[in-house]
Design an enzyme around this catalytic site. Structure first.
Site, mmCIF file in Angstrom:
data_model
loop_
_atom_site.group_PDB
_atom_site.id
_atom_site.type_symbol
_atom_site.label_atom_id
_atom_site.label_comp_id
_atom_site.label_asym_id
_atom_site.label_seq_id
_atom_site.Cartn_x
_atom_site.Cartn_y
_atom_site.Cartn_z
ATOM 1 N N ARG A 114 0.867 -1.180 0.000
ATOM 2 C CA ARG A 114 0.000 0.000 0.000
ATOM 3 C C ARG A 114 0.899 1.223 0.000
ATOM 4 O O ARG A 114 2.126 1.106 0.117
ATOM 5 C CB ARG A 114 -1.040 -0.018 1.140
ATOM 6 C CG ARG A 114 -0.707 -0.729 2.382
ATOM 7 C CD ARG A 114 0.410 -0.128 3.165
ATOM 8 N NE ARG A 114 0.214 1.297 3.361
ATOM 9 C CZ ARG A 114 1.152 2.169 3.618
ATOM 10 N NH1 ARG A 114 2.416 1.797 3.695
ATOM 11 N NH2 ARG A 114 0.890 3.443 3.779
ATOM 12 N N GLY A 115 0.270 2.396 -0.112
ATOM 13 C CA GLY A 115 1.056 3.609 -0.302
ATOM 14 C C GLY A 115 1.150 3.886 -1.791
ATOM 15 O O GLY A 115 1.485 2.983 -2.584
ATOM 16 N N ALA A 116 0.850 5.134 -2.173
ATOM 17 C CA ALA A 116 0.668 5.432 -3.596
ATOM 18 C C ALA A 116 1.852 5.013 -4.487
ATOM 19 O O ALA A 116 1.655 4.297 -5.484
ATOM 20 C CB ALA A 116 0.354 6.922 -3.753
ATOM 21 N N ARG A 135 -7.283 -0.393 -6.837
ATOM 22 C CA ARG A 135 -7.636 0.675 -5.876
ATOM 23 C C ARG A 135 -7.819 1.970 -6.672
ATOM 24 O O ARG A 135 -7.069 2.225 -7.618
ATOM 25 C CB ARG A 135 -6.552 0.862 -4.792
ATOM 26 C CG ARG A 135 -6.500 -0.306 -3.807
ATOM 27 C CD ARG A 135 -5.598 -0.004 -2.619
ATOM 28 N NE ARG A 135 -6.255 0.860 -1.637
ATOM 29 C CZ ARG A 135 -5.613 1.359 -0.579
ATOM 30 N NH1 ARG A 135 -4.326 1.112 -0.381
ATOM 31 N NH2 ARG A 135 -6.252 2.129 0.281
ATOM 32 N N GLN A 174 -1.904 2.177 10.076
ATOM 33 C CA GLN A 174 -0.613 2.298 9.364
ATOM 34 C C GLN A 174 0.426 3.021 10.222
ATOM 35 O O GLN A 174 1.618 2.755 10.101
ATOM 36 C CB GLN A 174 -0.807 3.063 8.044
ATOM 37 C CG GLN A 174 -1.493 2.289 6.943
ATOM 38 C CD GLN A 174 -2.979 2.549 6.918
ATOM 39 O OE1 GLN A 174 -3.594 2.884 7.929
ATOM 40 N NE2 GLN A 174 -3.592 2.382 5.756
ATOM 41 N N ASP A 182 -2.017 10.819 -2.000
ATOM 42 C CA ASP A 182 -2.420 9.792 -2.966
ATOM 43 C C ASP A 182 -2.765 10.401 -4.316
ATOM 44 O O ASP A 182 -2.651 9.752 -5.352
ATOM 45 C CB ASP A 182 -3.595 8.981 -2.438
ATOM 46 C CG ASP A 182 -3.107 7.997 -1.400
ATOM 47 O OD1 ASP A 182 -2.922 8.407 -0.235
ATOM 48 O OD2 ASP A 182 -2.845 6.838 -1.772
ATOM 49 N N ASN A 219 -5.368 12.375 0.720
ATOM 50 C CA ASN A 219 -4.439 11.524 1.481
ATOM 51 C C ASN A 219 -5.272 10.750 2.506
ATOM 52 O O ASN A 219 -6.493 10.944 2.611
ATOM 53 C CB ASN A 219 -3.347 12.371 2.145
ATOM 54 C CG ASN A 219 -2.236 11.505 2.719
ATOM 55 O OD1 ASN A 219 -1.710 10.632 2.036
ATOM 56 N ND2 ASN A 219 -1.869 11.735 3.969
ATOM 57 N N LYS A 220 -4.602 9.914 3.256
ATOM 58 C CA LYS A 220 -5.270 9.042 4.221
ATOM 59 C C LYS A 220 -6.286 9.802 5.080
ATOM 60 O O LYS A 220 -6.004 10.909 5.546
ATOM 61 C CB LYS A 220 -4.186 8.402 5.097
ATOM 62 C CG LYS A 220 -4.665 7.490 6.214
ATOM 63 C CD LYS A 220 -5.596 6.401 5.735
ATOM 64 C CE LYS A 220 -5.011 5.559 4.626
ATOM 65 N NZ LYS A 220 -6.031 4.698 3.961
HETATM 66 O O1 MRU Z 1 -4.496 3.114 2.325
HETATM 67 P P1 MRU Z 1 -3.021 3.334 2.174
HETATM 68 O O2 MRU Z 1 -2.217 2.761 3.295
HETATM 69 O O3 MRU Z 1 -2.521 2.912 0.814
HETATM 70 O O4 MRU Z 1 -2.850 4.927 2.248
HETATM 71 C C1 MRU Z 1 -1.566 5.466 2.096
HETATM 72 C C2 MRU Z 1 -1.538 6.938 2.247
HETATM 73 O O5 MRU Z 1 -2.546 7.588 2.401
HETATM 74 C C3 MRU Z 1 -0.205 7.588 2.111
HETATM 75 O O6 MRU Z 1 -0.140 8.742 2.893
HETATM 76 C C4 MRU Z 1 0.012 7.975 0.641
HETATM 77 O O7 MRU Z 1 -0.230 6.908 -0.203
HETATM 78 C C5 MRU Z 1 1.380 8.474 0.407
HETATM 79 S S1 MRU Z 1 2.585 7.170 0.558
HETATM 80 C C6 MRU Z 1 4.092 7.815 0.161
#
Ligand code: MRU
Length: 372
Positions: free
Chosen positions: A78-80, A120, A223, A264, A274-275
Protein backbone atom coordinates in the site's frame (compact mmCIF):
# COMPACT_ATOMS: atom_id res chain seq x y z
CA UNK A 1 -3.62 -15.08 -2.79
CA UNK A 2 0.11 -15.26 -3.48
CA UNK A 3 2.04 -17.85 -1.53
CA UNK A 4 4.40 -16.98 1.29
CA UNK A 5 8.03 -16.65 0.26
CA UNK A 6 10.44 -16.69 3.22
CA UNK A 7 8.75 -16.33 6.59
CA UNK A 8 10.66 -14.30 9.10
CA UNK A 9 13.09 -12.61 6.69
CA UNK A 10 14.06 -9.13 7.80
CA UNK A 11 14.43 -6.69 4.96
CA UNK A 12 17.79 -5.16 5.73
CA UNK A 13 20.94 -4.49 3.73
CA UNK A 14 20.75 -7.73 1.74
CA UNK A 15 17.28 -6.92 0.54
CA UNK A 16 18.34 -3.43 -0.52
CA UNK A 17 21.33 -4.83 -2.34
CA UNK A 18 19.15 -7.35 -4.18
CA UNK A 19 16.47 -4.78 -4.92
CA UNK A 20 16.68 -2.16 -7.60
CA UNK A 21 19.91 -0.19 -7.31
CA UNK A 22 21.47 1.00 -10.57
CA UNK A 23 24.29 3.05 -9.05
CA UNK A 24 26.96 1.96 -6.56
CA UNK A 25 25.85 2.11 -2.93
CA UNK A 26 27.17 4.97 -0.84
CA UNK A 27 27.42 4.63 2.95
CA UNK A 28 24.86 7.44 3.35
CA UNK A 29 22.31 5.45 1.33
CA UNK A 30 21.60 3.33 4.34
CA UNK A 31 21.43 6.13 6.88
CA UNK A 32 18.11 5.71 8.66
CA UNK A 33 16.74 3.70 5.70
CA UNK A 34 16.97 -0.09 5.90
CA UNK A 35 13.46 -1.29 4.98
CA UNK A 36 12.23 -2.32 1.51
CA UNK A 37 8.65 -3.35 0.67
CA UNK A 38 9.00 -4.22 -3.05
CA UNK A 39 11.83 -6.49 -4.22
CA UNK A 40 12.57 -7.30 -7.84
CA UNK A 41 15.61 -9.43 -8.67
CA UNK A 42 15.13 -9.64 -12.43
CA UNK A 43 12.95 -12.72 -12.34
CA UNK A 44 10.57 -12.52 -9.44
CA UNK A 45 8.53 -9.98 -7.52
CA UNK A 46 8.38 -10.18 -3.75
CA UNK A 47 6.24 -8.00 -1.53
CA UNK A 48 6.57 -7.53 2.20
CA UNK A 49 3.15 -8.48 3.56
CA UNK A 50 2.26 -5.27 5.40
CA UNK A 51 -0.89 -6.77 6.88
CA UNK A 52 1.33 -8.90 9.13
CA UNK A 53 3.58 -6.12 10.39
CA UNK A 54 4.81 -5.52 13.02
CA UNK A 55 4.35 -9.08 14.26
CA UNK A 56 6.00 -10.84 11.32
CA UNK A 57 8.18 -9.83 8.37
CA UNK A 58 7.07 -12.15 5.59
CA UNK A 59 7.68 -11.63 1.88
CA UNK A 60 5.10 -13.01 -0.54
CA UNK A 61 6.09 -14.30 -3.96
CA UNK A 62 3.91 -12.60 -6.59
CA UNK A 63 3.73 -14.86 -9.66
CA UNK A 64 1.50 -12.88 -12.03
CA UNK A 65 -0.52 -9.73 -12.68
CA UNK A 66 -3.61 -11.12 -10.96
CA UNK A 67 -1.65 -11.78 -7.78
CA UNK A 68 -0.18 -8.26 -8.01
CA UNK A 69 -3.69 -6.76 -8.32
CA UNK A 70 -4.93 -8.88 -5.40
CA UNK A 71 -1.96 -7.80 -3.29
CA UNK A 72 -2.74 -4.12 -3.94
CA UNK A 73 -6.46 -4.49 -3.24
CA UNK A 74 -5.92 -6.53 -0.07
CA UNK A 75 -3.27 -4.13 1.31
CA UNK A 76 -0.30 -6.52 1.17
CA UNK A 77 1.34 -3.52 -0.47
CA UNK A 78 0.00 0.00 0.00
CA UNK A 79 1.06 3.61 -0.30
CA UNK A 80 0.67 5.43 -3.60
CA UNK A 81 4.19 5.04 -5.07
CA UNK A 82 4.56 1.39 -3.96
CA UNK A 83 1.20 0.59 -5.56
CA UNK A 84 2.39 2.08 -8.87
CA UNK A 85 5.70 0.20 -8.76
CA UNK A 86 3.94 -3.09 -7.97
CA UNK A 87 1.51 -2.60 -10.86
CA UNK A 88 4.42 -1.93 -13.24
CA UNK A 89 6.10 -5.21 -12.28
CA UNK A 90 2.70 -6.90 -12.55
CA UNK A 91 2.63 -5.90 -16.22
CA UNK A 92 6.14 -7.32 -16.70
CA UNK A 93 5.03 -10.64 -15.19
CA UNK A 94 2.01 -10.72 -17.51
CA UNK A 95 4.08 -10.02 -20.64
CA UNK A 96 6.63 -12.69 -19.77
CA UNK A 97 3.98 -15.38 -19.93
CA UNK A 98 3.23 -14.60 -23.58
CA UNK A 99 5.05 -15.90 -26.68
CA UNK A 100 7.57 -13.53 -28.31
CA UNK A 101 5.54 -13.51 -31.54
CA UNK A 102 2.35 -12.28 -29.85
CA UNK A 103 0.66 -10.31 -32.64
CA UNK A 104 -1.17 -7.63 -30.65
CA UNK A 105 0.41 -7.18 -27.22
CA UNK A 106 -1.98 -4.43 -26.15
CA UNK A 107 -4.99 -6.58 -26.95
CA UNK A 108 -3.71 -9.61 -25.05
CA UNK A 109 -2.40 -7.66 -22.07
CA UNK A 110 -5.57 -5.54 -21.90
CA UNK A 111 -7.39 -7.63 -19.25
CA UNK A 112 -4.35 -7.61 -16.96
CA UNK A 113 -3.99 -3.83 -17.34
CA UNK A 114 -7.67 -3.45 -16.48
CA UNK A 115 -7.42 -5.78 -13.50
CA UNK A 116 -4.49 -3.83 -12.10
CA UNK A 117 -6.24 -0.49 -12.71
CA UNK A 118 -9.32 -1.73 -10.85
CA UNK A 119 -7.36 -2.69 -7.71
CA UNK A 120 -7.64 0.68 -5.88
CA UNK A 121 -9.11 3.95 -7.16
CA UNK A 122 -7.54 6.91 -5.36
CA UNK A 123 -3.74 6.76 -5.72
CA UNK A 124 -3.04 8.24 -9.13
CA UNK A 125 0.46 6.73 -9.18
CA UNK A 126 -1.24 3.45 -10.11
CA UNK A 127 -2.74 4.91 -13.29
CA UNK A 128 0.41 6.93 -14.00
CA UNK A 129 2.56 3.78 -13.85
CA UNK A 130 0.12 1.78 -15.97
CA UNK A 131 0.03 4.57 -18.58
CA UNK A 132 3.82 4.43 -18.81
CA UNK A 133 3.75 0.66 -19.22
CA UNK A 134 0.96 0.93 -21.79
CA UNK A 135 3.00 3.38 -23.85
CA UNK A 136 5.80 0.79 -24.04
CA UNK A 137 3.34 -2.00 -24.87
CA UNK A 138 2.04 0.11 -27.75
CA UNK A 139 5.48 -0.06 -29.37
CA UNK A 140 5.22 -3.90 -29.56
CA UNK A 141 8.13 -6.08 -30.71
CA UNK A 142 9.54 -9.47 -29.76
CA UNK A 143 11.73 -7.91 -27.05
CA UNK A 144 8.75 -6.22 -25.38
CA UNK A 145 9.05 -8.07 -22.04
CA UNK A 146 12.65 -6.87 -21.67
CA UNK A 147 11.67 -3.29 -22.46
CA UNK A 148 8.77 -3.48 -20.02
CA UNK A 149 11.14 -4.70 -17.35
CA UNK A 150 13.48 -1.78 -18.05
CA UNK A 151 10.55 0.64 -17.74
CA UNK A 152 9.36 -0.88 -14.45
CA UNK A 153 12.88 -0.71 -13.04
CA UNK A 154 13.10 2.94 -14.08
CA UNK A 155 9.83 3.71 -12.30
CA UNK A 156 11.19 1.95 -9.21
CA UNK A 157 14.67 3.53 -9.29
CA UNK A 158 13.38 7.02 -10.05
CA UNK A 159 11.00 6.83 -7.12
CA UNK A 160 13.86 6.14 -4.71
CA UNK A 161 15.96 8.95 -6.19
CA UNK A 162 13.00 11.36 -6.11
CA UNK A 163 12.37 10.56 -2.47
CA UNK A 164 15.95 11.34 -1.52
CA UNK A 165 15.71 14.65 -3.39
CA UNK A 166 12.40 15.52 -1.69
CA UNK A 167 13.96 14.60 1.63
CA UNK A 168 16.60 17.27 1.14
CA UNK A 169 14.15 19.89 -0.15
CA UNK A 170 11.60 19.32 2.60
CA UNK A 171 14.13 19.22 5.44
CA UNK A 172 15.58 22.52 4.23
CA UNK A 173 12.21 24.18 4.97
CA UNK A 174 12.36 23.18 8.63
CA UNK A 175 13.71 25.38 11.38
CA UNK A 176 14.97 23.31 14.31
CA UNK A 177 12.02 22.04 16.34
CA UNK A 178 11.39 19.46 18.98
CA UNK A 179 9.30 17.26 16.71
CA UNK A 180 7.05 16.78 13.69
CA UNK A 181 3.72 15.00 13.45
CA UNK A 182 2.99 12.58 10.62
CA UNK A 183 0.00 10.50 9.55
CA UNK A 184 -0.43 7.05 8.01
CA UNK A 185 2.75 5.52 6.55
CA UNK A 186 4.64 7.33 3.84
CA UNK A 187 8.00 5.68 4.29
CA UNK A 188 10.09 2.98 2.63
CA UNK A 189 7.12 0.68 3.10
CA UNK A 190 4.94 2.95 0.94
CA UNK A 191 7.46 3.71 -1.80
CA UNK A 192 10.51 2.39 -3.67
CA UNK A 193 12.47 3.38 -0.56
CA UNK A 194 13.25 6.27 1.81
CA UNK A 195 9.70 7.60 1.65
CA UNK A 196 7.97 10.88 0.86
CA UNK A 197 6.90 12.58 4.11
CA UNK A 198 8.94 10.03 6.03
CA UNK A 199 11.87 10.75 3.69
CA UNK A 200 11.73 14.42 4.71
CA UNK A 201 11.56 13.28 8.32
CA UNK A 202 14.56 10.95 7.81
CA UNK A 203 16.55 13.83 6.32
CA UNK A 204 15.48 16.28 9.03
CA UNK A 205 16.41 13.81 11.75
CA UNK A 206 19.75 13.07 10.06
CA UNK A 207 20.45 16.82 10.01
CA UNK A 208 19.38 17.14 13.66
CA UNK A 209 16.60 19.57 12.80
CA UNK A 210 14.16 17.47 14.82
CA UNK A 211 14.65 15.20 17.79
CA UNK A 212 11.64 12.94 17.45
CA UNK A 213 8.56 12.01 15.45
CA UNK A 214 4.98 11.82 16.60
CA UNK A 215 2.94 9.36 14.54
CA UNK A 216 -0.85 9.18 14.42
CA UNK A 217 -1.99 5.61 14.92
CA UNK A 218 -4.20 6.01 11.80
CA UNK A 219 -7.39 4.04 12.26
CA UNK A 220 -8.75 1.79 10.89
CA UNK A 221 -5.70 0.08 9.34
CA UNK A 222 -3.27 1.43 11.94
CA UNK A 223 -0.61 2.30 9.36
CA UNK A 224 0.91 4.69 11.91
CA UNK A 225 1.02 2.22 14.77
CA UNK A 226 1.88 -0.91 12.80
CA UNK A 227 4.00 0.48 9.96
CA UNK A 228 5.42 3.96 10.63
CA UNK A 229 6.36 3.15 14.21
CA UNK A 230 7.92 -0.16 13.08
CA UNK A 231 9.84 1.45 10.24
CA UNK A 232 11.20 4.25 12.43
CA UNK A 233 12.17 1.82 15.18
CA UNK A 234 14.08 -0.31 12.62
CA UNK A 235 16.04 2.80 11.65
CA UNK A 236 16.66 4.14 15.15
CA UNK A 237 14.53 7.29 14.80
CA UNK A 238 12.67 8.09 18.05
CA UNK A 239 8.91 7.84 17.61
CA UNK A 240 5.95 8.39 19.92
CA UNK A 241 2.56 7.16 18.86
CA UNK A 242 -0.61 9.16 19.47
CA UNK A 243 -4.30 8.46 19.00
CA UNK A 244 -5.66 10.82 16.31
CA UNK A 245 -7.72 12.48 19.02
CA UNK A 246 -4.53 13.66 20.76
CA UNK A 247 -3.30 15.73 17.78
CA UNK A 248 -4.88 19.04 18.87
CA UNK A 249 -3.49 18.79 22.39
CA UNK A 250 -0.07 17.87 21.00
CA UNK A 251 -0.07 20.92 18.72
CA UNK A 252 -1.02 23.13 21.65
CA UNK A 253 2.16 22.08 23.50
CA UNK A 254 4.25 23.97 20.92
CA UNK A 255 6.48 20.94 20.27
CA UNK A 256 5.41 20.44 16.67
CA UNK A 257 7.18 22.47 13.98
CA UNK A 258 5.43 20.93 11.01
CA UNK A 259 2.77 18.36 10.21
CA UNK A 260 4.32 16.35 7.35
CA UNK A 261 2.12 14.04 5.25
CA UNK A 262 2.12 12.26 1.90
CA UNK A 263 -0.48 12.24 -0.85
CA UNK A 264 -2.42 9.79 -2.97
CA UNK A 265 -3.50 12.35 -5.54
CA UNK A 266 -2.93 16.08 -5.85
CA UNK A 267 -5.38 17.92 -8.09
CA UNK A 268 -4.41 20.71 -10.50
CA UNK A 269 -5.19 23.41 -7.92
CA UNK A 270 -3.18 21.75 -5.13
CA UNK A 271 -6.11 20.12 -3.29
CA UNK A 272 -4.66 16.92 -1.85
CA UNK A 273 -6.19 13.51 -1.22
CA UNK A 274 -4.44 11.52 1.48
CA UNK A 275 -5.27 9.04 4.22
CA UNK A 276 -8.50 9.80 6.07
CA UNK A 277 -7.73 12.14 8.94
CA UNK A 278 -5.25 14.29 7.02
CA UNK A 279 -7.82 17.04 6.46
CA UNK A 280 -8.55 17.17 10.19
CA UNK A 281 -4.83 17.60 10.89
CA UNK A 282 -4.62 20.46 8.38
CA UNK A 283 -7.52 22.28 10.06
CA UNK A 284 -5.92 21.77 13.48
CA UNK A 285 -2.51 22.88 12.22
CA UNK A 286 -3.91 26.15 10.85
CA UNK A 287 -5.73 26.81 14.12
CA UNK A 288 -2.54 26.28 16.15
CA UNK A 289 -0.16 28.10 13.81
CA UNK A 290 1.64 24.84 12.92
CA UNK A 291 2.83 24.57 9.33
CA UNK A 292 1.51 21.84 7.05
CA UNK A 293 3.66 20.10 4.42
CA UNK A 294 2.60 17.63 1.72
CA UNK A 295 5.44 15.59 0.22
CA UNK A 296 4.81 13.71 -3.03
CA UNK A 297 6.55 12.99 -6.33
CA UNK A 298 5.08 14.62 -9.44
CA UNK A 299 3.73 11.16 -10.35
CA UNK A 300 1.12 11.87 -7.63
CA UNK A 301 -0.01 15.12 -9.30
CA UNK A 302 -3.04 14.75 -11.53
CA UNK A 303 -3.37 17.84 -13.71
CA UNK A 304 -6.43 16.27 -15.40
CA UNK A 305 -8.43 16.60 -12.19
CA UNK A 306 -9.15 20.32 -11.68
CA UNK A 307 -9.78 20.20 -7.94
CA UNK A 308 -10.33 17.91 -4.98
CA UNK A 309 -14.03 17.40 -5.72
CA UNK A 310 -13.04 15.30 -8.75
CA UNK A 311 -10.78 12.89 -6.86
CA UNK A 312 -12.38 9.42 -6.45
CA UNK A 313 -12.33 8.49 -2.78
CA UNK A 314 -12.15 4.78 -2.02
CA UNK A 315 -14.71 3.48 0.45
CA UNK A 316 -13.64 0.29 2.16
CA UNK A 317 -15.66 -2.38 3.99
CA UNK A 318 -17.39 -1.21 7.18
CA UNK A 319 -15.98 -4.28 8.94
CA UNK A 320 -12.63 -2.45 9.05
CA UNK A 321 -14.19 0.15 11.38
CA UNK A 322 -16.45 -2.16 13.33
CA UNK A 323 -13.65 -4.52 14.28
CA UNK A 324 -9.99 -4.41 15.22
CA UNK A 325 -7.50 -7.21 14.54
CA UNK A 326 -10.41 -9.45 13.62
CA UNK A 327 -12.27 -8.80 16.90
CA UNK A 328 -15.59 -6.90 16.90
CA UNK A 329 -15.23 -3.61 18.83
CA UNK A 330 -18.57 -1.93 18.11
CA UNK A 331 -22.02 -2.52 19.51
CA UNK A 332 -23.82 -5.16 17.48
CA UNK A 333 -26.18 -3.50 15.03
CA UNK A 334 -24.11 -0.31 14.59
CA UNK A 335 -23.36 0.80 11.06
CA UNK A 336 -20.17 2.55 9.93
CA UNK A 337 -18.75 4.84 7.23
CA UNK A 338 -15.25 4.01 6.03
CA UNK A 339 -13.75 6.41 3.48
CA UNK A 340 -10.06 5.54 3.10
CA UNK A 341 -9.02 9.07 2.13
CA UNK A 342 -10.05 12.71 2.50
CA UNK A 343 -9.22 15.88 0.62
CA UNK A 344 -7.27 18.74 2.20
CA UNK A 345 -8.01 22.04 0.44
CA UNK A 346 -4.93 23.71 -1.03
CA UNK A 347 -5.60 26.78 1.13
CA UNK A 348 -4.63 24.78 4.23
CA UNK A 349 -1.30 23.61 2.77
CA UNK A 350 1.85 25.65 3.40
CA UNK A 351 4.12 23.69 1.06
CA UNK A 352 3.94 20.88 -1.47
CA UNK A 353 7.39 19.31 -1.83
CA UNK A 354 8.11 17.41 -5.05
CA UNK A 355 11.30 16.18 -6.70
CA UNK A 356 10.99 19.10 -9.12
CA UNK A 357 10.84 21.72 -6.41
CA UNK A 358 8.74 23.19 -3.62
CA UNK A 359 5.41 24.93 -4.18
CA UNK A 360 4.61 27.22 -1.27
CA UNK A 361 0.94 28.12 -0.69
CA UNK A 362 -0.12 26.06 -3.72
CA UNK A 363 -2.70 27.19 -6.25
CA UNK A 364 -3.53 26.33 -9.85
CA UNK A 365 -1.03 28.76 -11.40
CA UNK A 366 1.86 27.53 -9.26
CA UNK A 367 1.01 23.86 -9.87
CA UNK A 368 0.80 24.50 -13.61
CA UNK A 369 4.20 26.20 -13.56
CA UNK A 370 5.69 23.25 -11.63
CA UNK A 371 4.33 20.69 -14.10
CA UNK A 372 5.43 22.49 -17.27
O1 MRU B 1 -4.50 3.11 2.33
P1 MRU B 1 -3.02 3.33 2.17
O2 MRU B 1 -2.22 2.76 3.30
O3 MRU B 1 -2.52 2.91 0.81
O4 MRU B 1 -2.85 4.93 2.25
C1 MRU B 1 -1.57 5.47 2.10
C2 MRU B 1 -1.54 6.94 2.25
O5 MRU B 1 -2.55 7.59 2.40
C3 MRU B 1 -0.21 7.59 2.11
O6 MRU B 1 -0.14 8.74 2.89
C4 MRU B 1 0.01 7.97 0.64
O7 MRU B 1 -0.23 6.91 -0.20
C5 MRU B 1 1.38 8.47 0.41
S1 MRU B 1 2.59 7.17 0.56
C6 MRU B 1 4.09 7.82 0.16
Amino acid sequence: MPRAFTPGVFCGFDAIASGVQSRPMKPTDLAFDTVRAVLWDGTSLKLLDQRRLPRETVYLDIPDAKAAADAIREMVVRGAPAIGITAAYGVVLAARRLPADTPDWLDVLGPDLERLAASRPTAVNLFWALARMKAVIGQGGADLPARLEAEARRIHEDDLADNRRMGELGAALMDPAEAVLTHCNTGSLATGGYGTALGVIRSAYGQQRIRKVYADETRPWLQGARLTAWELVQDGIPVDLICEGAAASLMRTGKIGWVVVGADRIAANGDTANKIGTYALAVLARHHGVRFMVVAPTSTIDMDTPDGAGIPIEERPVSEVLSLAGQPVAAEGAGAWNPAFDVTPAALIDAIVTEKGVVERPDRAKMTALMK
